[in-house]
Design a protein around this motif. Structure first.
Motif, short mmCIF file in Angstrom:
data_model
loop_
_atom_site.label_atom_id
_atom_site.label_comp_id
_atom_site.label_asym_id
_atom_site.label_seq_id
_atom_site.Cartn_x
_atom_site.Cartn_y
_atom_site.Cartn_z
N LEU A 171 0.90 -1.19 0.20
CA LEU A 171 0.02 -0.06 -0.09
C LEU A 171 0.82 1.28 -0.02
O LEU A 171 1.99 1.12 0.54
CB LEU A 171 -0.86 0.08 1.16
CG LEU A 171 -2.12 -0.98 1.41
CD1 LEU A 171 -2.78 -0.59 2.64
CD2 LEU A 171 -2.73 -0.79 0.31
N ALA A 172 0.32 2.43 -0.54
CA ALA A 172 0.97 3.59 -0.54
C ALA A 172 -0.05 4.64 -0.43
O ALA A 172 -0.62 4.80 -1.23
CB ALA A 172 2.04 3.83 -1.91
N SER A 173 0.08 5.45 0.66
CA SER A 173 -0.57 6.52 0.92
C SER A 173 -0.09 7.57 1.72
O SER A 173 0.08 7.31 2.85
CB SER A 173 -2.22 6.02 1.80
OG SER A 173 -3.10 7.00 2.01
N PRO A 174 0.15 8.70 1.14
CA PRO A 174 -0.28 9.05 -0.45
C PRO A 174 0.49 8.39 -1.19
O PRO A 174 1.50 7.84 -0.85
CB PRO A 174 0.00 10.42 -0.40
CG PRO A 174 0.15 11.01 0.82
CD PRO A 174 0.73 9.90 1.86
N SER A 175 0.08 7.91 -2.52
CA SER A 175 0.74 7.34 -3.40
C SER A 175 1.56 8.19 -4.39
O SER A 175 1.40 9.18 -4.73
CB SER A 175 -0.46 6.59 -4.14
OG SER A 175 -0.82 7.26 -5.10
N ASN A 176 2.34 7.18 -4.81
CA ASN A 176 3.26 7.81 -6.16
C ASN A 176 2.76 6.96 -7.29
O ASN A 176 3.01 5.79 -7.15
CB ASN A 176 4.60 7.88 -5.92
CG ASN A 176 5.72 8.08 -6.88
OD1 ASN A 176 5.12 8.84 -7.97
ND2 ASN A 176 6.71 7.67 -6.71
N PRO A 177 2.24 7.50 -8.33
CA PRO A 177 2.37 8.67 -9.07
C PRO A 177 1.04 9.87 -8.50
O PRO A 177 1.03 10.93 -9.04
CB PRO A 177 2.60 8.79 -10.35
CG PRO A 177 1.74 7.32 -10.61
CD PRO A 177 2.10 6.65 -9.52
N SER A 178 -0.06 9.04 -8.23
CA SER A 178 -1.21 9.65 -8.26
C SER A 178 -1.33 10.78 -7.06
O SER A 178 -2.28 11.65 -7.44
CB SER A 178 -2.36 8.78 -8.28
OG SER A 178 -2.52 8.12 -6.81
N GLY A 179 -0.73 10.61 -6.07
CA GLY A 179 -1.15 11.46 -4.95
C GLY A 179 -2.30 11.26 -4.12
O GLY A 179 -2.64 11.90 -3.34
N THR A 180 -3.03 10.13 -4.44
CA THR A 180 -4.34 9.83 -3.75
C THR A 180 -3.80 9.28 -2.26
O THR A 180 -2.99 8.63 -2.16
CB THR A 180 -5.25 9.07 -4.73
OG1 THR A 180 -4.45 7.64 -4.78
CG2 THR A 180 -5.43 9.67 -5.96
N MET A 181 -5.12 9.37 -1.64
CA MET A 181 -4.93 8.90 -0.17
C MET A 181 -6.07 8.22 0.06
O MET A 181 -7.15 8.32 -0.22
CB MET A 181 -4.56 10.23 0.90
CG MET A 181 -3.54 11.07 0.73
SD MET A 181 -3.43 12.55 1.95
CE MET A 181 -3.70 11.50 3.36
N LEU A 182 -5.68 7.03 0.89
CA LEU A 182 -6.79 6.28 1.70
C LEU A 182 -7.60 7.06 2.60
O LEU A 182 -7.02 7.51 3.48
CB LEU A 182 -6.25 4.88 2.03
CG LEU A 182 -5.70 3.89 0.73
CD1 LEU A 182 -5.07 2.82 1.43
CD2 LEU A 182 -6.86 3.09 0.08
N GLU A 183 -8.95 7.13 2.73
CA GLU A 183 -9.75 7.36 3.79
C GLU A 183 -9.43 6.20 5.13
O GLU A 183 -8.82 4.97 4.75
CB GLU A 183 -11.29 7.16 3.50
CG GLU A 183 -11.29 8.14 2.52
CD GLU A 183 -11.61 9.62 2.88
OE1 GLU A 183 -11.46 9.95 4.05
OE2 GLU A 183 -11.87 10.61 2.02
#
Length: 384
Positions: A171-183
């Motif tokens: 898992l990656a939150s915030p992610s690379n490359p999208s910058g999205t985060m999990l609630e």
């Protein structure tokens, strides 16, 4: 004469590094370059870190440390988890690593065997799958899109399980490359799914601390069985110091320490000593976040006017991920053309996504504000 070559070394190049090389060649010929390709803060290490390093050079012989790292730094990291997340982490469960990359290698080596299957979102950080492939572990790519906010989900994992057992999830939150985060609820649901199906979780948290109107939660809030990887490179603005850390679950601690002793001896001592001061530099570091936020706002306003109008939310980190399917079906050539004709260095999506990467690209807004403005102006002139 035909000398043997290792099959495991036959991995694709890390494309962003290739873009950096092309940008450096352009700079060497005295042409302007605007660096929107690399995930590297445009700021240096905090002043207190620099001062601590200078003092250490004058007073410390800078020899080896134990493989787990110096106690002062491990204690500072443990305190960070309590102060920022309210999570009790023992310093004995922390190992200091040479950047997050070493944390990934130690995590994968300790948790997975050749032939195991490890799930991860696509798009995602390319070195995950490259390291797994080098170790003989199968990366199971979960094809995600805007509808998934480029993050894995229990539904995607269930689908992957139809083709065989999963041994791990990255898992990656915030992610690379999208910058999205999990609630928080999404993070907990994934952890619960992993526990139900005996899937080892590896949580990449190196961009935590960098967000825009969103809070953070570490996977440690919901589980003690995961491997938690973090770094001083992003929020702490210390990329070249090559320093990170790994929070180890109890059942893997001894294996990880022993491997670190054999593979790396210890992380860089000067970096370790200086990094203790990083946790007292949050005022300076939070100013960096405000500068990223300003860069982000400028780009989010300008990019649609320049034809880049299909953008991921960019909740955190310092990236904007763009769907450029209306502009090209070859993101590598497209990004090369942009660099050659404008001096703006950007990263093709193929680095992150073998499925749809020909139609995507990533803008980094970690550079200084003037560089971001210069890049926008260069792209405006190009569009004219």
């Amino acid at each position: 004469m035909a000398l043997k070559q290792s099959g495991r070394s036959n991995v694709p190049a890390f494309i962003v590094m290739e873009v950096m090389r092309a940008a450096a060649e352009r700079e060497a010929s005295q042409q302007a370059v605007y660096h929107l390709e690399v995930g590297q803060p445009g700021t240096g290490a905090p002043k207190k870190v620099i001062e601590a390093a200078k003092y250490a050079l004058d007073t410390n012989k800078i020899g080896y440390t134990v493989a787990l790292g110096i106690p002062e730094l491990r204690s500072a990291i443990a305190s960070h988890y309590m102060e920022d997340y309210g999570v009790d982490v023992s310093s004995e469960d922390i190992i200091i690593t040479t950047g997050s990359s070493t944390g990934f290698l130690l995590s994968f080596l300790s948790a997975f065997d050749p032939g195991d299957r490890v799930a991860l979102a696509a798009p995602g950080y390319p070195c995950y799958r490259h390291i797994l492939n080098m170790l003989g572990v199968e990366p199971v790519l979960l094809e995600t899109g805007p509808e998934d906010r480029y993050q894995p989900s229990p539904e995607l994992l269930n689908k992957a399980l139809q083709n065989g057992k999963l041994d791990g999830l990255i898992l990656a939150s915030p992610s690379n490359p999208s910058g999205t985060m999990l609630e928080d609820a999404e993070l907990k649901a994934l952890i619960d799914f992993c526990e139900e199906h005996d899937i080892r979780l590896v949580s990449d948290e190196i961009y935590q601390g960098i967000s825009y109107g969103r809070g953070f939660q570490t996977a440690l809030s919901y589980t003690k069985d995961a491997l938690i990887i973090n770094s001083f490179s992003k929020y702490f603005s210390m990329t070249g110091w090559r320093l990170g850390w790994l929070v180890m679950p109890q059942d893997l601690k001894r294996q990880i320490e022993s491997m670190a002793q054999n593979l790396f001896i210890s992380a860089p001592t000067l970096s370790q000593v200086a990094a203790v001061a990083a946790f007292d530099a949050k005022e300076e570091l939070d100013l960096n976040i405000r500068n990223y936020a300003k860069n982000r706002e400028v780009l989010l306003n300008a990019l649609p006017e320049l034809g880049f109008d299909k953008l991921a939310p960019s909740d955190g980190a310092f990236y904007i991920y763009a769907d450029v399917s209306d502009l090209t079906d070859d993101s590598v050539t497209f990004c090369q053309r942009i660099l050659n004709e404008t001096g703006v260095a950007v990263t093709p999506g193929l680095d992150f996504d073998p499925f749809n990467g020909h139609h995507t690209m990533r803008f980094s807004f970690a550079a200084g504000h003037d560089e971001i403005l210069g890049a926008i102006e260069a792209l405006r002139n190009w569009k004219r």
